[in-house]
Design an enzyme around this catalytic site. Structure first.
Site, PDB file in Angstrom:
ATOM      1  N   LYS A  52     -71.153 -54.981  -6.331  1.00  0.00           N
ATOM      2  CA  LYS A  52     -71.393 -54.099  -6.960  1.00  0.00           C
ATOM      3  C   LYS A  52     -69.762 -53.568  -7.276  1.00  0.00           C
ATOM      4  O   LYS A  52     -68.923 -53.296  -6.653  1.00  0.00           O
ATOM      5  CB  LYS A  52     -71.769 -52.725  -6.172  1.00  0.00           C
ATOM      6  CG  LYS A  52     -71.829 -51.296  -6.776  1.00  0.00           C
ATOM      7  CD  LYS A  52     -70.538 -50.694  -6.649  1.00  0.00           C
ATOM      8  CE  LYS A  52     -70.315 -49.176  -7.642  1.00  0.00           C
ATOM      9  NZ  LYS A  52     -69.970 -49.811  -9.105  1.00  0.00           N
TER      10      LYS A  52
ATOM     11  N   SER B  46     -67.215 -49.668 -12.166  1.00  0.00           N
ATOM     12  CA  SER B  46     -68.014 -49.496 -13.375  1.00  0.00           C
ATOM     13  C   SER B  46     -67.140 -49.697 -14.752  1.00  0.00           C
ATOM     14  O   SER B  46     -67.835 -49.644 -15.669  1.00  0.00           O
ATOM     15  CB  SER B  46     -68.405 -47.895 -13.472  1.00  0.00           C
ATOM     16  OG  SER B  46     -69.402 -47.557 -12.510  1.00  0.00           O
TER      17      SER B  46
ATOM     18  N   GLU C 239     -61.072 -52.168   3.162  1.00  0.00           N
ATOM     19  CA  GLU C 239     -59.659 -52.360   2.656  1.00  0.00           C
ATOM     20  C   GLU C 239     -59.408 -51.264   1.787  1.00  0.00           C
ATOM     21  O   GLU C 239     -59.820 -51.338   0.717  1.00  0.00           O
ATOM     22  CB  GLU C 239     -59.647 -53.810   2.303  1.00  0.00           C
ATOM     23  CG  GLU C 239     -58.383 -54.303   2.221  1.00  0.00           C
ATOM     24  CD  GLU C 239     -57.481 -53.803   1.017  1.00  0.00           C
ATOM     25  OE1 GLU C 239     -56.700 -52.867   1.325  1.00  0.00           O
ATOM     26  OE2 GLU C 239     -57.536 -54.521   0.088  1.00  0.00           O
ATOM     27  N   LEU C 240     -58.765 -50.378   2.167  1.00  0.00           N
ATOM     28  CA  LEU C 240     -58.425 -49.155   1.476  1.00  0.00           C
ATOM     29  C   LEU C 240     -56.839 -49.036   0.705  1.00  0.00           C
ATOM     30  O   LEU C 240     -56.457 -49.916   0.954  1.00  0.00           O
ATOM     31  CB  LEU C 240     -58.970 -47.979   2.185  1.00  0.00           C
ATOM     32  CG  LEU C 240     -60.323 -47.929   2.900  1.00  0.00           C
ATOM     33  CD1 LEU C 240     -60.505 -46.892   3.926  1.00  0.00           C
ATOM     34  CD2 LEU C 240     -61.299 -48.195   1.826  1.00  0.00           C
TER      35      LEU C 240
ATOM     36  N   CYS D  77     -53.083 -52.153  -3.860  1.00  0.00           N
ATOM     37  CA  CYS D  77     -52.893 -51.389  -2.693  1.00  0.00           C
ATOM     38  C   CYS D  77     -51.553 -51.770  -1.735  1.00  0.00           C
ATOM     39  O   CYS D  77     -51.139 -51.031  -1.066  1.00  0.00           O
ATOM     40  CB  CYS D  77     -54.097 -51.572  -1.712  1.00  0.00           C
ATOM     41  SG  CYS D  77     -54.548 -53.681  -1.745  1.00  0.00           S
TER      42      CYS D  77
END
Ligand code: NDP
Length: 454
Positions: free
Chosen positions: A154, A157, A228-229, A262
């Site tokens: 996913k 968008s 994984e932010l 990141c």
């Protein structure tokens, strides 16, 4: 809702894609699970051959994929080619290593024989971000598929073309149908996917906000996650650092991917003794970066990937300035078409300011002056994030001692933080948990099975 591919350099809407219905999504997941039942039985030799072919497909189509990224999220074309190369590398790395890493591990016990086997777990959902549209996906997909799992993607968008191109890589490489599929859905439809019994685990790369939501849902369903932010990586400059080199690397480390990484260096923590001299060099290095059309070969900083994200970044800058931060360079969006934000340097930062406390996901550098190495470590750790960090000093042993005290998943001494298939990648604190890449990454989504024989 439609998924839209918008060129951030021109604001032009290039293409829209209809979002899939819940039924369509569930049907595809059924197909992927059916593919898993066969794929799990394939030999490492077969998987290796296919994964090496995927690497070949990536290289053969490098220009096209780099162009898709440039048009869809503004990545400078040269960086895009580099990203595709890196995807080929991670495919080859796991093609080569997976069998060795996942070999049975004998362990002595009271049985005549006991060992650990690493079994595939099934279909893994990957919720992925737009900033490295290819790399983030391949660093998940290469180990997952080599371990015998199947994957559904996913993607963000705003990068539907990239999402479809990635699916096509596996098709062109000759993987059996449905081993890897892209789901054309927006984030509101993710919960239903996590609830689907055929989805066994979830990996997410993105903001801590998205991470909390997805991890909560997966927790409710008792499904394993890797998160994984974001990060607000410290870049520490000590008095004995090579000032010229560290300043050059700092500009690159902050503005990589137009500042949207990141592991980009975000807080520049500089000791008093070299603060003025280093700041001059850093400012000069930031000034020399070429901002412009992502399709132009010489461009180093392209537009921000989406207008809303650029506006959010600018709000963080403005709020910091209202609270007393000083702009040494840049500081406002470029006029005209596209969401261009120039390299920006902020000084006089204090706790409480967005540029001190939050992640700034764009080419905005936060300068923080400290008395000495002790204070540098304290400031580095005074962050909710803990992804990466680096320290610059002529004494690498001292660098290593400092590294051990920094609360981050990776610390580089005299180098910028980067990902490498051979090295584990991931964070602590709100930067997430679990690891990608290396032998750690491939073992996140396997059933670590004990076998005991009397
Ligand atoms: P998000 O974290 O919102 O998006 C990342 C992925 O998560 C996308 O696929 C997104 O889907 C999905 N997602 C978002 N919310 C949910 C939800 N509630 N449930 C399920 N899936 C969800 O990133 P943004 O694009 O909004 O960027 C915002 C900020 O996030 C950036 O400014 C940056 O600070 C951080 N970020 C960090 C990244 C990293 O590498 N660690 C990468 C990208 C962003 P959809 O696109 O459909 O909303």
């Amino acid at each position: 809702m439609a998924l839209e591919s918008i060129n951030p350099a021109t604001d032009e809407l290039m293409e829209t894609f209809d979002e899939w219905s819940a039924e369509q999504t569930a049907e595809v997941i059924d197909e992927v699970d059916a593919a898993f039942q066969q794929w799990r039985l394939t030999s490492f030799e077969k998987r290796r051959e296919l994964m090496n072919r995927a690497a070949g497909v990536l290289r053969e189509n490098k220009d096209e994929y780099a162009r898709i990224m440039a048009l869809e999220m503004g990545k400078p074309i040269n960086d895009g080619r580099g990203e595709v190369e890196k995807c080929a590398w991670v495919c080859e790395y796991y093609a080569e290593q997976a069998e060795k890493i996942l070999a049975d591990e004998p362990i002595e016990s009271d049985g005549s024989k006991s060992y650990v086997g690493f079994r595939p777990i099934g279909t893994v959902l990957a919720v992925m971000p737009w900033n490295f549209p290819f790399w983030q996906v391949f660093r998940f997909a290469a180990p997952a598929l080599m371990a015998g799992n199947t994957g559904v993607l996913k993607h963000s968008s705003n990068v539907p073309r990239s999402a479809l191109a990635i699916e096509e890589v596996f098709v062109k490489a000759g993987f059996p149908p449905n081993v890897f599929r892209t789901l054309m859905i927006g984030s509101r439809k993710v919960d239903a996917v996590i609830e689907n019994d055929l989805i066994k685990a979830v990996t997410l790369t993105g903001s801590d906000i998205a991470g909390r939501k997805v991890a909560a849902k997966a927790g409710e369903m008792l499904k394993k996650t890797v998160m994984e932010l974001g990060g607000s990586d410290p870049f520490i400059v000590l008095e004995d650092a090579d000032l010229e080199e560290s300043a050059q690397v700092a500009a690159k480390a902050r503005c990589i991917n137009s500042g949207q990484s990141c592991i980009a260096a975000k807080r520049f923590i500089v000791v008093d003794a070299v603060y003025e001299a280093w700041t001059e060099k850093f400012k000069a290095a930031l000034t020399s970066l070429k901002v412009g059309d992502p399709l132009a070969e010489e461009t180093q900083v392209g537009p921000q990937a989406r207008r809303d994200l650029m506006e959010e970044l600018h709000e963080q800058v403005e709020k910091s300035v209202r609270m007393g931060a000083r702009v040494l360079l840049g500081g406002s969006p470029q006029e005209g078409k596209g969401s261009f934000y120039p390299p920006t340097l902020l000084a006089d930062l204090k706790p409480g300011m967005p540029a001190y406390d939050e992640e700034l996901f764009g080419p905005v550098a936060s300068l923080i002056r400290v008395a000495d190495a002790e204070e540098a470590v304290a400031v580095a750790n005074a962050s909710a994030f803990g992804l990466g960090g680096c320290v610059w000093t002529a004494d690498s042993a001292r660098g290593e001692e400092i590294a051990a005290r920094i609360e981050a998943g990776a610390v580089f001494v005299n180098g910028m933080v980067k990902s490498d298939p051979r090295l584990p990648f991931g964070g602590v604190k709100i930067s997430g948990y679990g690891r990608e890449l290396s032998h750690y990454g491939i073992k996140e989504f396997v059933n670590i099975q004990t076998v005991w024989v009397r």
